[in-house]
Write a protein that holds these residues in place. Structure first.
Motif, short mmCIF file in Angstrom:
data_model
loop_
_atom_site.label_atom_id
_atom_site.label_comp_id
_atom_site.label_asym_id
_atom_site.label_seq_id
_atom_site.Cartn_x
_atom_site.Cartn_y
_atom_site.Cartn_z
N ASP A 117 0.85 -1.18 0.00
CA ASP A 117 0.00 0.00 0.00
C ASP A 117 0.89 1.24 0.00
O ASP A 117 1.62 1.51 0.96
N GLN A 133 -0.24 4.35 -0.29
CA GLN A 133 -1.01 5.54 0.07
C GLN A 133 -0.44 6.23 1.32
O GLN A 133 0.08 5.58 2.22
N SER A 173 -1.21 9.98 3.94
CA SER A 173 -2.12 11.08 4.30
C SER A 173 -1.30 12.33 4.58
O SER A 173 -0.28 12.28 5.27
N ARG A 222 -5.97 12.07 1.52
CA ARG A 222 -5.32 10.80 1.20
C ARG A 222 -4.76 10.86 -0.21
O ARG A 222 -5.46 11.27 -1.15
N TYR A 223 -3.50 10.50 -0.37
CA TYR A 223 -2.84 10.49 -1.67
C TYR A 223 -2.41 9.07 -2.01
O TYR A 223 -2.06 8.28 -1.13
N ASP A 224 -2.43 8.76 -3.32
CA ASP A 224 -2.19 7.39 -3.76
C ASP A 224 -0.75 6.92 -3.60
O ASP A 224 -0.48 5.72 -3.52
N THR A 225 0.19 7.85 -3.60
CA THR A 225 1.60 7.48 -3.52
C THR A 225 2.33 8.48 -2.61
O THR A 225 1.80 9.56 -2.32
N SER A 276 3.19 -1.60 3.67
CA SER A 276 2.64 -0.24 3.62
C SER A 276 3.75 0.76 3.91
O SER A 276 4.57 0.54 4.81
#
Length: 421
Positions: free
Chosen positions: A80, A82, A84, A89-92, A411
């Protein structure tokens, strides 16, 4: 995996047909190939740094001081990426750093980067020294994330206008660059006698701003007695003036007759930097906007504390990619020291010297919440426009994903110093 295995398989499969990637994966080869696509002046501007460029070297070599130590038999099938930031919330964990004058690398370069970032859901930080106005970039990004970088002008009215435009463009944060209140001593540019702003490049945020236009109108017709700012008149001078009038918005003949384009460039040079900027000035910016305010260029824990004490929401540890001060310490060392002294409860981003996905992971493991990518995506832009930017960013994400999987980290939020020695 979204990027890692898929990207890897695609490259090896294409290789079976004798096809190599147009955009090199290795940074040194990427830079070398981009150099062939850039003019001598453009490459000097993008690749160059302050003085003997020891800070650029330090930014990269400092990563060798931190090595991974990874347990085995803990690989994870998915990662994951993602994160914050400021309640979003951002994807990368990647952001596209604010890079000025992108049309030196590719025609309509800002728009090409905007499309690439929007497609990959990576926040683009609009440069204050862009070649396309923020409104044009925003229109093609749909709901793609974007921030705005601010150079604090001598005109507070202009600062406020730029911030208000960023808000209307749905920018999600304001990034104030602190380390460029004056231009650094850059031998590559000085040896070529080239500053793109004097040619009307990289000033689109200004030429599209009503407050700046108002200042230009007031300055038209004023006599400049500074002989150091007047180039000798010859055919090259005339040719550059004609190109400036063509490049500047509006009618070529009107720009030439009225002297508007030349006045605009002189006005920009006079007001775009504010050497007397101090910490207390951030209170005025805080009153101008409700957006998160981040300051870029922090290198010491003392300055980090001052920034947060003056109401900022986050900091970017950076030395401007080595472009401002020669002989500086590598930015990653600064990040390590700042995180160790401040703890992990503040929002800290990192910039300067990132050349690979492994570099990104090291910065995140040391405590950065996100990482800015700079020169690498500009080189991709020079080689293949939007597709080149996408290729560079995907290469970063693929490497990050694969390496984290091999490290047994599912993550990016779980990265910390225990993975480094």
């Amino acid at each position: 995996m979204k990027y890692g295995v898929i990207t890897q398989k695609a490259r090896y499969t294409s290789g079976m047909a004798g096809k190599k990637p147009k955009v090199p994966v290795d940074f040194n080869k990427l830079e070398e190939k981009a150099k062939a696509f850039l003019s001598k002046k453009a490459f000097a501007y993008v690749a160059g740094g302050a003085g003997t460029e020891k800070t650029i070297k330090a930014n990269q070599t400092v990563f060798d001081e931190y090595q991974f130590k990874c347990p085995m038999m803990q690989s994870t099938p998915s990662v994951d990426l993602q994160i914050s930031l400021f309640g979003k919330r951002y994807d990368t964990p990647l952001l596209a750093a604010p890079i000025g004058v992108l049309d030196l690398a590719f025609k309509d370069g800002d728009l090409a980067v905007a499309r690439a970032c929007s497609k990959l859901r990576i926040p683009m930080i609009f440069s204050n020294q862009a070649s396309s106005p923020m409104e044009e970039c925003s229109r093609i990004m749909a709901n793609g994330p974007r921030w705005f970088q601010l150079y604090w002008s001598k005109s507070d009215k202009l600062v406020q206008s730029l911030v208000e435009r960023a808000e209307r463009c749905n920018c999600e944060a304001i990034v104030v660059t602190l380390d460029t209140t004056l231009l650094g001593w850059r031998p590559r540019d000085l040896d070529l006698g080239y500053l793109p702003f004097l040619h009307g490049k990289g000033i689109a945020q200004y030429s599209s701003d009503p407050i700046f236009q108002e200042i230009v109108r007031k300055n038209q017709g004023k006599t400049n007695n500074d002989n150091n700012s007047k180039p000798p008149v010859n055919l090259t001078t005339v040719w550059n003036l004609l190109k400036l009038c063509h490049h500047y918005p509006g009618s070529f003949w009107n720009n030439l007759r009225s002297g508007r384009a030349l006045t605009a460039v002189k006005t920009f040079i006079d007001i775009y930097m504010r050497p007397e900027l101090r910490w207390e000035d951030l209170k005025r910016l805080r009153a101008m906007t409700s957006l998160p305010v981040i300051v870029k260029g922090i290198q010491t824990a003392a300055d980090a504390r001052l920034a947060f004490d003056h109401g900022v929401n986050g900091i970017i540890v950076s030395n401007h990619g080595g472009r401002q001060i020669d002989g500086g310490v590598g930015a990653l060392t600064c990040l390590d020291e700042i995180i160790q002294e401040l703890g992990s409860d503040k929002t800290v981003l990192f910039d300067s010297g990132i050349r690979s996905g492994a570099d990104v992971i090291k910065a995140l493991a040391l405590g950065a919440n996100a990482v800015l990518i700079g020169r690498p995506f500009v080189y991709g832009l020079a080689i293949d426009g939007q597709s080149g930017v996408e290729a560079v960013l995907i290469n970063f994400l693929a490497e990050i994903e694969l390496q984290l999987s091999l490290m047994g980290v599912d993550s990016v939020d779980k990265l910390d110093r225990k993975y480094l020695m």
